[in-house]
Design a protein around this motif. Sequence first.
Motif, PDB file in Angstrom:
ATOM      1  N   ASN A   1      11.392   6.903  39.008  1.00 51.01           N
ATOM      2  CA  ASN A   1      11.744   6.376  37.693  1.00 51.01           C
ATOM      3  C   ASN A   1      12.247   7.570  36.884  1.00 51.01           C
ATOM      4  O   ASN A   1      11.678   8.659  36.969  1.00 51.01           O
TER       5      ASN A   1
ATOM      6  N   PHE B   1       4.156   8.816  22.566  1.00 53.13           N
ATOM      7  CA  PHE B   1       3.626  10.127  22.212  1.00 53.13           C
ATOM      8  C   PHE B   1       3.043  10.144  20.812  1.00 53.13           C
ATOM      9  O   PHE B   1       3.503   9.418  19.918  1.00 53.13           O
TER      10      PHE B   1
ATOM     11  N   SER C   1       0.136   5.385  28.168  1.00 54.86           N
ATOM     12  CA  SER C   1       1.033   4.424  28.802  1.00 54.86           C
ATOM     13  C   SER C   1       0.234   3.262  29.355  1.00 54.86           C
ATOM     14  O   SER C   1      -0.967   3.357  29.596  1.00 54.86           O
ATOM     15  N   LEU C   2       0.978   2.182  29.559  1.00 58.03           N
ATOM     16  CA  LEU C   2       0.354   0.923  29.935  1.00 58.03           C
ATOM     17  C   LEU C   2       0.197   0.825  31.441  1.00 58.03           C
ATOM     18  O   LEU C   2       1.086   1.221  32.181  1.00 58.03           O
TER      19      LEU C   2
ATOM     20  N   LEU D   1       4.568  11.766  34.398  1.00 56.74           N
ATOM     21  CA  LEU D   1       5.921  12.226  34.128  1.00 56.74           C
ATOM     22  C   LEU D   1       6.003  13.743  34.228  1.00 56.74           C
ATOM     23  O   LEU D   1       5.160  14.456  33.678  1.00 56.74           O
TER      24      LEU D   1
ATOM     25  N   LEU E   1      11.491   7.557  23.298  1.00 61.43           N
ATOM     26  CA  LEU E   1      12.226   7.174  24.501  1.00 61.43           C
ATOM     27  C   LEU E   1      13.661   6.795  24.137  1.00 61.43           C
ATOM     28  O   LEU E   1      13.893   5.953  23.282  1.00 61.43           O
TER      29      LEU E   1
ATOM     30  N   TYR F   1       7.292   0.820  30.181  1.00 53.88           N
ATOM     31  CA  TYR F   1       7.499   1.233  28.797  1.00 53.88           C
ATOM     32  C   TYR F   1       7.524   2.742  28.596  1.00 53.88           C
ATOM     33  O   TYR F   1       7.655   3.206  27.483  1.00 53.88           O
ATOM     34  N   GLY F   2       7.400   3.491  29.643  1.00 56.21           N
ATOM     35  CA  GLY F   2       7.354   4.932  29.462  1.00 56.21           C
ATOM     36  C   GLY F   2       6.092   5.341  28.736  1.00 56.21           C
ATOM     37  O   GLY F   2       5.100   4.612  28.714  1.00 56.21           O
ATOM     38  N   TYR F   3       6.122   6.470  28.147  1.00 52.78           N
ATOM     39  CA  TYR F   3       4.990   6.967  27.396  1.00 52.78           C
ATOM     40  C   TYR F   3       5.222   6.760  25.906  1.00 52.78           C
ATOM     41  O   TYR F   3       6.358   6.785  25.440  1.00 52.78           O
TER      42      TYR F   3
ATOM     43  N   TYR G   1      14.068  11.461  26.911  1.00 54.60           N
ATOM     44  CA  TYR G   1      13.376  11.414  25.634  1.00 54.60           C
ATOM     45  C   TYR G   1      14.111  12.307  24.645  1.00 54.60           C
ATOM     46  O   TYR G   1      14.747  13.294  25.027  1.00 54.60           O
TER      47      TYR G   1
ATOM     48  N   PHE H   1      14.801   2.311  36.281  1.00 52.40           N
ATOM     49  CA  PHE H   1      13.828   1.963  37.323  1.00 52.40           C
ATOM     50  C   PHE H   1      14.539   1.528  38.595  1.00 52.40           C
ATOM     51  O   PHE H   1      14.201   1.960  39.686  1.00 52.40           O
TER      52      PHE H   1
ATOM     53  N   HIS I   1       8.061  13.061  16.515  1.00 50.22           N
ATOM     54  CA  HIS I   1       7.480  12.979  17.847  1.00 50.22           C
ATOM     55  C   HIS I   1       8.537  12.554  18.869  1.00 50.22           C
ATOM     56  O   HIS I   1       9.615  12.086  18.504  1.00 50.22           O
ATOM     57  N   LEU I   2       8.230  12.731  20.106  1.00 59.43           N
ATOM     58  CA  LEU I   2       9.130  12.351  21.194  1.00 59.43           C
ATOM     59  C   LEU I   2       9.320  10.842  21.231  1.00 59.43           C
ATOM     60  O   LEU I   2       8.371  10.076  21.124  1.00 59.43           O
TER      61      LEU I   2
ATOM     62  N   GLN J   1       0.874   7.397  37.527  1.00 58.76           N
ATOM     63  CA  GLN J   1       1.948   7.563  36.562  1.00 58.76           C
ATOM     64  C   GLN J   1       1.832   8.978  36.028  1.00 58.76           C
ATOM     65  O   GLN J   1       0.860   9.314  35.379  1.00 58.76           O
TER      66      GLN J   1
ATOM     67  N   PHE K   1      -2.624  11.109  28.469  1.00 57.22           N
ATOM     68  CA  PHE K   1      -2.128  12.390  28.967  1.00 57.22           C
ATOM     69  C   PHE K   1      -2.199  13.453  27.878  1.00 57.22           C
ATOM     70  O   PHE K   1      -2.013  13.152  26.698  1.00 57.22           O
TER      71      PHE K   1
ATOM     72  N   PHE L   1      13.812   9.109  33.044  1.00 54.81           N
ATOM     73  CA  PHE L   1      13.742   8.894  31.601  1.00 54.81           C
ATOM     74  C   PHE L   1      14.487  10.001  30.862  1.00 54.81           C
ATOM     75  O   PHE L   1      14.572  11.137  31.332  1.00 54.81           O
TER      76      PHE L   1
ATOM     77  N   ASN M   1      -3.734   4.540  30.607  1.00 59.81           N
ATOM     78  CA  ASN M   1      -3.421   5.932  30.953  1.00 59.81           C
ATOM     79  C   ASN M   1      -3.218   6.788  29.718  1.00 59.81           C
ATOM     80  O   ASN M   1      -2.536   6.379  28.781  1.00 59.81           O
TER      81      ASN M   1
ATOM     82  N   LYS N   1      15.736   4.568  30.068  1.00 55.90           N
ATOM     83  CA  LYS N   1      14.971   4.720  31.304  1.00 55.90           C
ATOM     84  C   LYS N   1      15.693   4.003  32.437  1.00 55.90           C
ATOM     85  O   LYS N   1      16.430   3.049  32.218  1.00 55.90           O
TER      86      LYS N   1
ATOM     87  N   PHE O   1       5.978   1.476  35.791  1.00 58.35           N
ATOM     88  CA  PHE O   1       5.574   1.161  34.422  1.00 58.35           C
ATOM     89  C   PHE O   1       6.812   0.981  33.567  1.00 58.35           C
ATOM     90  O   PHE O   1       7.769   1.710  33.666  1.00 58.35           O
TER      91      PHE O   1
END
Lengths: 114, 116
Positions: free
Chosen positions: A32, B107, B94-95, A102, A46, B103-105, A36, A51, A43-44, A100, B33, A34, B31, A49, B101
């Motif tokens: 996957n 932050f 994240s979900l 990244l 998205l 939706y990504g993360y 950002y 998949f 903040h970061l 998961q 991080f 991405f 999840n 993305k 997944f």
Amino acid sequence: AQSVSQHNHHVILSEAASLELGCNYSYGGTVNLFWYVQYPGQHLQLLLKYFSGDPLVKGIKGFEAEFIKSKFSFNLRKPSVQWSDTAEYFCAVNGYTGFQKLVFGTGTRLLVSP
Amino acid sequence: DVKVTQSSRYLVKRTGEKVFLECVQDMDHENMFWYRQDPGLGLRLIYFSYDVKMKEKGDIPEGYSVSREKKERFSLILESASTNQTSMYLCASSLGTRMVFDYGYTFGSGTRLTVV
């Protein structure tokens, strides 16, 4: 181990110029991918993305990225940048390793001059 | 919208102090991080957790530990702060536990820690 390379550390463009930011990853399996963005002081967020399916992915604010599996690349593009696109851009990859997780590139700082 | 809240925006601590960075998310994400962000190095994963009381080391866990006693809260602990831990610390969530997944993360805004 997965890794991500962003070759452009700093990019300076004038408004209306076209943008392409490089991203290459190393992982042999399914991924996957991405992009950002981090605007100054924020903040970061998205951008887009990938998949599966169509390798050309469209994101927010007119950005798009193309997944080229044979080149292990996922370059970010925008046909005409604006001053408000000034930000730092991060490419990230998640390989199917069971968790998961990244892995991010080192980022590209984009400065768009008016 | 999912919110990831980091308790402090700026923090200054002395060398040798024990430092706690707190992160709370409000959308029942499995999840969570912790990353640190340094200029020219991007984001590097310190620890992550995919369930309550579960934790996994990331790429740079040395000098750090974590705690996840409740699903919504993930704490990063610097056992004895050192100047090389001066950095921006980012929490994310994240979900889901599935491999793909959607939706990504999400932050948090980050905590800028300075160790003097």
